[in-house]
Design an enzyme around this catalytic site. Structure first.
Site, PDB file in Angstrom:
ATOM      1  N   LYS A  23      51.378  30.083  44.497  1.00 41.75           N
ATOM      2  CA  LYS A  23      49.952  30.434  44.556  1.00 41.75           C
ATOM      3  C   LYS A  23      49.190  29.412  43.727  1.00 41.75           C
ATOM      4  O   LYS A  23      49.489  29.208  42.547  1.00 41.75           O
ATOM      5  CB  LYS A  23      49.691  31.841  44.029  1.00 41.75           C
ATOM      6  CG  LYS A  23      48.235  32.286  44.196  1.00 41.75           C
ATOM      7  CD  LYS A  23      48.050  33.752  43.805  1.00 41.75           C
ATOM      8  CE  LYS A  23      46.648  34.228  44.183  1.00 41.75           C
ATOM      9  NZ  LYS A  23      45.587  33.585  43.383  1.00 41.75           N
ATOM     10  N   GLY A  61      40.386  34.641  47.658  1.00 40.61           N
ATOM     11  CA  GLY A  61      39.144  34.363  46.965  1.00 40.61           C
ATOM     12  C   GLY A  61      37.932  34.972  47.634  1.00 40.61           C
ATOM     13  O   GLY A  61      37.524  34.538  48.711  1.00 40.61           O
ATOM     14  N   CYS A  69      46.445  30.359  37.569  1.00 40.28           N
ATOM     15  CA  CYS A  69      45.762  31.025  36.452  1.00 40.28           C
ATOM     16  C   CYS A  69      45.217  29.983  35.481  1.00 40.28           C
ATOM     17  O   CYS A  69      45.970  29.121  35.010  1.00 40.28           O
ATOM     18  CB  CYS A  69      46.705  31.972  35.734  1.00 40.28           C
ATOM     19  SG  CYS A  69      45.915  32.882  34.381  1.00 40.28           S
ATOM     20  N   MET A  90      47.277  40.667  39.779  1.00 42.44           N
ATOM     21  CA  MET A  90      46.135  40.753  38.858  1.00 42.44           C
ATOM     22  C   MET A  90      46.609  41.301  37.516  1.00 42.44           C
ATOM     23  O   MET A  90      47.094  42.433  37.442  1.00 42.44           O
ATOM     24  CB  MET A  90      45.028  41.625  39.454  1.00 42.44           C
ATOM     25  CG  MET A  90      44.349  41.001  40.666  1.00 42.44           C
ATOM     26  SD  MET A  90      43.114  42.066  41.441  1.00 42.44           S
ATOM     27  CE  MET A  90      44.179  43.181  42.392  1.00 42.44           C
ATOM     28  N   HIS A 127      43.944  29.889  46.582  1.00 44.87           N
ATOM     29  CA  HIS A 127      42.665  30.432  46.125  1.00 44.87           C
ATOM     30  C   HIS A 127      41.620  29.358  46.393  1.00 44.87           C
ATOM     31  O   HIS A 127      41.716  28.257  45.866  1.00 44.87           O
ATOM     32  CB  HIS A 127      42.742  30.769  44.640  1.00 44.87           C
ATOM     33  CG  HIS A 127      41.532  31.477  44.117  1.00 44.87           C
ATOM     34  ND1 HIS A 127      41.601  32.362  43.066  1.00 44.87           N
ATOM     35  CD2 HIS A 127      40.221  31.437  44.478  1.00 44.87           C
ATOM     36  CE1 HIS A 127      40.393  32.841  42.811  1.00 44.87           C
ATOM     37  NE2 HIS A 127      39.538  32.270  43.657  1.00 44.87           N
ATOM     38  N   GLY A 147      41.997  40.526  46.346  1.00 41.57           N
ATOM     39  CA  GLY A 147      42.193  40.861  44.941  1.00 41.57           C
ATOM     40  C   GLY A 147      41.363  42.027  44.486  1.00 41.57           C
ATOM     41  O   GLY A 147      41.683  43.185  44.750  1.00 41.57           O
ATOM     42  N   ARG A 148      40.248  41.728  43.817  1.00 44.05           N
ATOM     43  CA  ARG A 148      39.459  42.776  43.173  1.00 44.05           C
ATOM     44  C   ARG A 148      38.992  43.866  44.132  1.00 44.05           C
ATOM     45  O   ARG A 148      38.929  45.038  43.762  1.00 44.05           O
ATOM     46  CB  ARG A 148      38.255  42.138  42.465  1.00 44.05           C
ATOM     47  CG  ARG A 148      38.616  41.431  41.168  1.00 44.05           C
ATOM     48  CD  ARG A 148      37.472  40.583  40.662  1.00 44.05           C
ATOM     49  NE  ARG A 148      37.280  39.394  41.490  1.00 44.05           N
ATOM     50  CZ  ARG A 148      36.257  38.563  41.379  1.00 44.05           C
ATOM     51  NH1 ARG A 148      35.317  38.800  40.486  1.00 44.05           N
ATOM     52  NH2 ARG A 148      36.171  37.500  42.161  1.00 44.05           N
TER      53      ARG A 148
END
Length: 346
Positions: free
Chosen positions: A152, A226, A113, A32, A185, A247-248
């Site tokens: 990825k 995701g 990305c 990230m 993702h 991730g987040r």
């Protein structure tokens, strides 16, 4: 260090599993930008021995021509993967070789990305439209390193979002480069019209499509990414996939990672307490401050440690208001900890 316990594959060439026989990607923290720097990864490693940690995406141009050392990481972070951004096979091979020499456990090519800046550099998600080039990039890196080279990606871009497009992309890269390790993702990317943040939220998730991809490529190690937030979700995904990438949620609620070893890797070691994790950062913070780092650059990754705990908001607020002040030191974190009652066994 976890790295010493990693097993080689049957050919004794490339590390692909942890000491439980699981693929290294069974649980990983997503790369990230502006978040998963070396301070973040050191903190995350305190919470989990087995999680595979990724760097922020680093471009080949930054490594080759940049003034700073973009490959620096703490030895304690292993297993750690370097995510590269680029599309020049020669440059990618050069950077991959440097990364292996520095001790990284994996090289990951960013094909996911969607930002304009990344597209202008001809890398990231736009490369999904150039499967042959991706294969050449991967094979060029694999020729010069012994560690895994992985990709990825997204499930599609713009109007190229059919399942057949995804199958053709994975099949081409796998066949022409030998790459047998992908993280997918489960959203498409819109290269025009959506910001990177919107691309993480607006395109719908399609987990069944990724499950089908794994069924169609059973010999490829495949992790899903995701919108994953809970262990129940992770365990459901792992019924279909080899790994999950979070991730987040791992960043904003880092204590989630404290149970990863026990829930996903069968570890019997005690789960670290939140307070223990904060205090375990003290020696690292003092070393980094002595080497010129700013307190706020380290503590920003710790703000979510006490999420949902009485005093957690005060912890967060005190660090946020004081860590960036001139001369701030370890005492800021110590005082922030005082906002969490000693009567709480956390």
């Amino acid at each position: 260090m976890v790295t010493d316990a990693l097993l080689n594959n049957q050919n004794d060439e490339i590390k692909t599993q942890d000491n439980s026989g699981y693929p290294m990607q069974r649980f990983s923290v997503a790369p990230m930008l502006d978040w998963t720097d070396r301070h973040c990864r050191y903190f995350h490693r305190l919470l989990s021995d087995n999680a595979l940690l990724y760097t922020e995406m680093v471009t080949t141009g930054a490594i080759i021509h940049g003034k700073g050392d973009f490959l620096t990481f703490n030895e304690e972070e292993n297993p750690v993967a370097l995510q590269l951004g680029g599309s020049n096979p020669v440059d990618l091979a050069h950077c991959a070789k440097l990364a292996q020499e520095r001790g990284y456990d994996e090289i990951n090519l960013n094909v996911g990305c969607p930002s304009d800046r990344v597209q202008n550099g001809r890398f990231g998600a736009c490369l999904m439209g150039e499967a042959d080039l991706v294969a050449l990039c991967v094979s060029s890196m694999r020729e010069v390193v012994d560690i895994p080279v992985t990709v990825k990606t997204r499930i599609g871009i713009d109007e190229q979002d059919s399942y057949q497009f995804l199958v053709d992309f994975i099949g081409t890269v796998n066949e022409k480069s030998g790459c047998d390790n992908f993280t997918v993702h489960a959203r498409k990317a819109w290269l025009k019209g959506l910001s990177p943040k919107e691309n993480r939220e607006i395109p719908p998730l399609d987990y069944p499509r990724v499950y089908q991809l794994k069924r169609d490529f059973p010999n490829i190690i495949m992790a899903i990414n995701g919108g994953i937030k809970t262990f129940d979700e992770m365990e459901e995904h792992l019924k279909h996939m080899d790994g999950v990438m979070v991730g987040r949620e791992a960043y904003q609620n880092p204590y989630l990672m404290a149970e990863v070893d026990q829930r996903l890797f069968g570890s019997s070691k005690p789960i670290i307490k939140r307070r223990e994790a904060a205090e375990a950062m003290f020696p690292y913070i003092e070393r980094q401050l002595a080497n010129g780092s700013k307190l706020g650059h380290i503590t920003r990754h710790m703000l979510g440690l006490f999420q949902g705990i009485p005093g957690g908001r005060q912890w967060r607020r005190y660090i946020s208001e004081n860590a960036h002040k001139p001369g701030s030191g370890i005492e800021v974190v110590q005082r922030a900890l005082e906002k969490i009652s000693n009567d709480l066994d956390v």
